[in-house]
Design a protein around this motif. Structure first.
Motif, short mmCIF file in Angstrom:
data_model
loop_
_atom_site.label_atom_id
_atom_site.label_comp_id
_atom_site.label_asym_id
_atom_site.label_seq_id
_atom_site.Cartn_x
_atom_site.Cartn_y
_atom_site.Cartn_z
N PHE A 226 -7.77 11.63 3.87
CA PHE A 226 -7.26 11.93 2.53
C PHE A 226 -8.21 11.33 1.48
O PHE A 226 -8.77 10.26 1.71
CB PHE A 226 -5.87 11.30 2.34
N ASN A 227 -8.29 11.99 0.36
CA ASN A 227 -9.13 11.44 -0.72
C ASN A 227 -8.41 10.39 -1.54
O ASN A 227 -9.02 9.64 -2.27
CB ASN A 227 -9.62 12.57 -1.64
N ASP A 228 -7.07 10.39 -1.42
CA ASP A 228 -6.28 9.47 -2.24
C ASP A 228 -5.35 8.68 -1.32
O ASP A 228 -4.66 9.27 -0.47
CB ASP A 228 -5.47 10.30 -3.25
N PHE A 229 -5.31 7.35 -1.50
CA PHE A 229 -4.51 6.54 -0.59
C PHE A 229 -3.02 6.84 -0.69
O PHE A 229 -2.33 6.99 0.31
CB PHE A 229 -4.73 5.04 -0.82
N MET A 230 -2.51 6.93 -1.90
CA MET A 230 -1.06 7.13 -2.03
C MET A 230 -0.62 8.49 -1.47
O MET A 230 0.50 8.61 -0.97
CB MET A 230 -0.59 6.96 -3.48
N THR A 231 -1.51 9.46 -1.53
CA THR A 231 -1.18 10.75 -0.91
C THR A 231 -1.09 10.58 0.61
O THR A 231 -0.20 11.15 1.25
CB THR A 231 -2.24 11.81 -1.26
N ALA A 232 -2.00 9.77 1.15
CA ALA A 232 -1.94 9.48 2.58
C ALA A 232 -0.63 8.79 2.93
O ALA A 232 0.04 9.12 3.92
CB ALA A 232 -3.13 8.61 2.99
N ALA A 233 -0.23 7.81 2.10
CA ALA A 233 1.01 7.08 2.35
C ALA A 233 2.21 8.02 2.28
O ALA A 233 3.12 7.96 3.12
CB ALA A 233 1.15 5.94 1.34
#
Lengths: 446, 446
Positions: A226-233
């Motif tokens: 994922f390019n964004d951590f919170m999206t991964a979370a």
């Protein structure tokens, strides 16, 4: 505590396998508390006098009787994969190495009974033959023993399905030998197992474990970036919440953690955030749709039939993440946290931004009391003990539960107080306080 | 809609099994909407012109082609166990009875593929031979078909483990035949199954279903009684939340509901509240501890090895509860509700007290988006349609989701609007609007 010289001890255990070679004894007086720069100096130089390796319960009873009579401290160990110094003897004495007791007593559909020294892999290998496996296992899975997992573990790979080891139903029976001149053998069943479960090996010597098994699904292993951590979370949470998708592992790593996984380098571009997953193959077809919803990229996928070959993603998760990071940078240490269920991912986001690169976010989604929530084993760039404590207190003040892995004092760790039922049981099975003494405030105060 | 006389129809389907006997056609134009005193007058006298019973997909294609050409409405049915009048044809035409298509195409560990007319029991019987079973089933399990369950069902016994049928992963593929002069056969996989799942049988004729299976645990059946309803409800929630305990059914009944279960009379004293449970045997030993915590009494327990013999507790749960109550008192009808996850049991308690004996509380714990929450099929002492609507609106105003079983209009029922993806698919597979017409506001308006 009486002191007894080595010759007396060797003579006392003459018909049981012992180890007295100082290097080997020193090695078997260790565990993985070396992950903590705070624990290392505190436990330095603590070694047992002798290692005793019973082959069966009869020999355990003999050792227990002798130690009780001579008032010798006993520190029980399995593979020594714990991280809290549980296996380091504060007052010398006998190191009771249970790894010779490797008999799998029986395996029925859904339930197994084994001796304490049975390795998790050994049970799994045999159980899989009839379609079952351990419900959960730590990342030290390849070496850990079941007795050690029960005494010192709490959950791991599989906890996203079945919760924690301490949850009602995840442990069916324990058989323990008491530390008395005339040792008793006690079978604990049902809720009574909690008198010994996660009691740091000080509530009797566990000789047998009866444990429920989980379905041995064909587990595929998948990496998503994922390019964004919170999206991964959020992806991790959504996959956790997807009741129709069967999974065994949802680990989410903020950049730059994946860069410590050199073997996975080609699958995780620098500066991206990664999810390492184990998904049952009947659910695998549904994964791309979910991944797409969160703008992720599936970069690696290994079918279940190749399990055991090549990469084993589970080896990079839970506390093995810390191991891999420390193999690159020994200044790294870690936290163990459980985020509160009612805040969703709010606190994860807040703390991720607040600490930046000093506390690198590593989430492990698990079930706690029926909810899917993020546990975390954050990697910390260690500077001083004071700063580490500051970080811990900041988390606690926000409502994050910290099972502090930087103390060997039971009450300062995960459970804060020793369960009164465990204390009562302790008094009965270890009347002389010989089991791993020096690890508890309340017991030392007596 | 063109009208076609019976002779033309009979001739058109000459090489396919048909039923034209008016009594039988009338019977096969019915379902269990008779649970609703509101629906009964609205659907009275609605019957098909002919029943067609295809034996295979080839015959389905032939029927679809003829109906498209002649512009004849088609109402597809399985066993007709639905409760919304889904199987009642508003405009006559063909009743397409799928129950002859009973081939189980294959069963692998964890996945099965079957023809639409396969009975749930038939699949289960064969799957259990290799350790698997349907993940969830309605209480009409003994007669229902899998195609019917997919078209009109939503979950049931097993939803406490796997969530609802519409949850990603609980349905793997559907094969449908379109209603065109030259029918196409379309295979939907992955997230695309949602174009047809729970689409009331109006989005193509389902001919095959590929469905994931769950572990066939040995399920013990247990009755627990309680003196206080809310304690029973809290017990249900706690058992649902116990991640280490494997269960398939947690049904909670407020007094006097259990008094409608005459076969269970000896196990449930009058004026007590009851839990009917299915628990995996490896978790059974832990049940008494939990029951005791909530002051319950275990009054009945049947081991898994006696499954199929004697009482079958599942037969008293979900919408069979309504069936049993109505067999004693035909003035009783019901609601279908899902309580909001963030309120715990607060609303259950409030509504239980507010309506008293008029709305008798019947909870079914299920998983919704990773949470264990109470669904409810409350029994209502019916007086008037106005009062019933008042009751429904009162629930909705409090935040309870109601899947209204007192309407045959799709948009007034569970989903409120037809999914735009389903509508798009509908236009493609049923260009003439022949499938079960008259059941949708948006489609009738066109």
């Amino acid at each position: 505590m009486a002191t007894t010289n080595l010759e007396t001890l060797t003579a006392a255990f003459s018909d049981i396998e012992t180890i007295t070679d100082p290097n080997q004894v020193a090695k078997l007086s260790q565990d993985y508390h070396t992950f903590s720069p705070v624990l290392v100096p505190k436990l330095a130089g603590k070694v047992g006098d002798i290692v005793v390796r019973p082959a069966n319960e009869e020999e355990v009873i003999k050792v227990a009787s002798i130690c009780a009579e001579l008032r010798i401290p006993v520190t029980v160990r399995g593979a020594g994969t714990g991280n809290y110094g549980q296996c380091v003897p504060m007052h010398g004495g006998v190191i009771l190495d249970m790894t010779k007791m490797q008999e799998i007593l029986w395996i029925n559909p859904g339930v197994a009974r084994v001796q304490a020294g049975v390795k998790l892999t050994a049970l799994d290998k045999q159980a899989k033959g009839i379609g079952w496996e351990m419900r959960m296992a730590p990342s030290t899975y390849r070496t850990a023993t079941i007795g050690g997992f029960v005494a010192g573990g709490s959950g791991g790979i599989g906890s996203i399905q079945y919760g924690l080891l301490g949850d009602r139903g995840n442990l069916l029976a324990l058989r323990v030998v008491t530390l008395e001149e005339e040792p008793r053998v006690i079978e604990l069943r049902g809720d009574d197992v909690q008198k010994v479960n996660h009691a740091w090996g000080i509530n009797g010597i566990i000789t047998e474990v009866e444990i429920p098994l989980g379905t041995a699904y064909p587990w595929a292993e998948v990496i998503v970036t994922f390019n964004d951590f919170m999206t991964a979370a959020k992806f991790g949470q959504a996959l956790g919440n997807a009741d129709g998708m069967i999974k065994k592992l949802i680990s989410i790593f903020a950049s730059p953690i994946p860069e410590y996984f050199s073997a996975l380098h080609q699958y995780i571009p620098d500066a991206t955030h990664a999810a390492l997953l184990m998904i049952a193959e009947p659910s695998l077809e549904l994964l791309p749709g979910l991944v797409q919803q969160y703008n992720g990229q599936i970069t690696y996928q290994k079918p279940a039939q190749e399990a055991g070959k090549g990469l084993n993603l589970a080896e990079f998760t839970w506390n093995h993440t810390t191991l891999h990071a420390r193999s690159v940078d020994t200044s790294i240490t870690y936290l163990q946290s459980i985020f509160p269920a009612d805040k969703g991912l709010e606190l994860v986001e807040e703390l991720y931004h607040y600490f930046g690169d000093e506390v690198m976010m590593h989430l492990e989604f698990i079930r706690v009391k029926g909810r899917v929530i993020p546990a975390a084993l954050q990697l910390v760039r260690y500077t001083t003990e004071a700063r580490l404590n500051e970080i811990i207190h900041y988390h606690e003040a926000k409502g994050v539960f910290i099972a502090n892995p930087h103390t060997y004092i039971i009450e300062d760790g995960g459970r804060k107080v020793i369960d009164p039922e465990q204390l009562k049981f302790k008094e009965m099975v270890d009347p002389y306080g010989l089991m791993n003494p020096g690890k508890s405030k309340v017991l030392s105060a007596e």
